[in-house]
Design a protein around this motif. Structure first.
Motif, PDB file in Angstrom:
ATOM      1  N   GLU A 105       0.830  -1.188   0.000  1.00  0.00           N
ATOM      2  CA  GLU A 105       0.000   0.000   0.000  1.00  0.00           C
ATOM      3  C   GLU A 105       0.870   1.244   0.000  1.00  0.00           C
ATOM      4  OE1 GLU A 105      -3.458   1.184   2.808  1.00  0.00           O
ATOM      5  OE2 GLU A 105      -3.330  -1.014   2.794  1.00  0.00           O
ATOM      6  N   GLN A 131      -4.337  -6.333   1.731  1.00  0.00           N
ATOM      7  CA  GLN A 131      -3.665  -6.458   3.019  1.00  0.00           C
ATOM      8  C   GLN A 131      -2.686  -7.634   3.032  1.00  0.00           C
ATOM      9  OE1 GLN A 131      -3.660  -4.659   6.007  1.00  0.00           O
ATOM     10  NE2 GLN A 131      -4.471  -3.108   4.630  1.00  0.00           N
ATOM     11  N   THR A 134       0.343  -6.586   0.955  1.00  0.00           N
ATOM     12  CA  THR A 134       1.109  -5.570   1.684  1.00  0.00           C
ATOM     13  C   THR A 134       1.877  -6.209   2.832  1.00  0.00           C
ATOM     14  OG1 THR A 134      -0.407  -3.789   1.075  1.00  0.00           O
ATOM     15  CG2 THR A 134       0.941  -3.431   3.019  1.00  0.00           C
ATOM     16  N   THR A 169       0.732   1.606   6.756  1.00  0.00           N
ATOM     17  CA  THR A 169      -0.286   0.585   6.496  1.00  0.00           C
ATOM     18  C   THR A 169      -1.098   0.247   7.725  1.00  0.00           C
ATOM     19  OG1 THR A 169       1.135  -0.371   4.785  1.00  0.00           O
ATOM     20  CG2 THR A 169      -0.634  -1.747   5.623  1.00  0.00           C
ATOM     21  N   TYR A 170      -0.432   0.047   8.852  1.00  0.00           N
ATOM     22  CA  TYR A 170      -1.128  -0.483  10.016  1.00  0.00           C
ATOM     23  C   TYR A 170      -1.363   0.547  11.115  1.00  0.00           C
ATOM     24  CZ  TYR A 170       0.067  -4.688   7.567  1.00  0.00           C
ATOM     25  OH  TYR A 170       0.195  -5.645   6.582  1.00  0.00           O
TER      26      TYR A 170
END
Length: 173
Positions: A105, A131, A134, A169-170
């Motif tokens: 991502e 996801q 990624t 991303t997270y």
């Protein structure tokens, strides 16, 4: 598209920052040129903590977004193919193209995966597929940065880029 944070990390660690900046400008200019062809208008510049991003109004057809995402890496690959192999600009162009094709991502490869997932799996399953890709890309980068450190070849830019992608991303959840 290259995140400005990632580009800053790379420029800071580059042997010849001007050559890397030139390769990045060619990369981004090719996105803009193809965007002008597809969308017949200038992009909107979006600013966030993760960097700068170009957005065109009205895009939404996945195949156009895939081509738009491929424009930057393809321009870098063409530049690499046309330059002498021992040129630092050729090396930066190839590295930029390959890095941006990672399916994470925020990178061109992530946009490609997102749009392919939309076409193949629909809007409901596409985010989960993205996801997974990624996580695999970021996990691989993290493994490589740890392995290099254990061998005594600590690569600070790779570690920073990996951490940036993890946070990007997270960190939003």
């Amino acid at each position: 598209m290259i995140s400005t944070a990632i580009l800053a990390i790379l420029l800071f660690s580059a042997e010849k920052p001007s050559a890397l900046l030139f390769a990045a400008l060619i990369h981004e200019a090719s996105h803009v040129l193809l965007g002008l062809i597809f969308f017949a208008g200038l992009p909107r510049l979006c600013v966030s903590l993760c960097g700068l991003r170009l957005r065109w109004e009205g895009n939404g057809r996945p195949w156009e977004d895939i081509l738009l995402s491929l424009a930057g890496p393809c321009a870098n690959l063409i530049m690499w193919a046309l330059l002498p192999r021992d040129s630092i600009l050729a090396s930066y162009s190839l590295s930029l193209a390959l890095f941006n094709l990672l399916p994470a991502e925020g990178l061109d490869g992530g946009e490609i995966i997102k749009n392919l997932s939309l076409m193949l799996f629909g809007e409901r399953r596409a985010p989960a597929v993205c996801q997974i890709f990624t996580a695999a890309a970021v996990g691989t980068l993290f493994f490589l940065s740890c392995a290099a450190s254990l061998k005594g070849e600590f690569n600070l830019p790779l570690l920073f880029i990996t951490l940036f992608l993890i946070i990007r991303t997270y960190g939003r959840k």
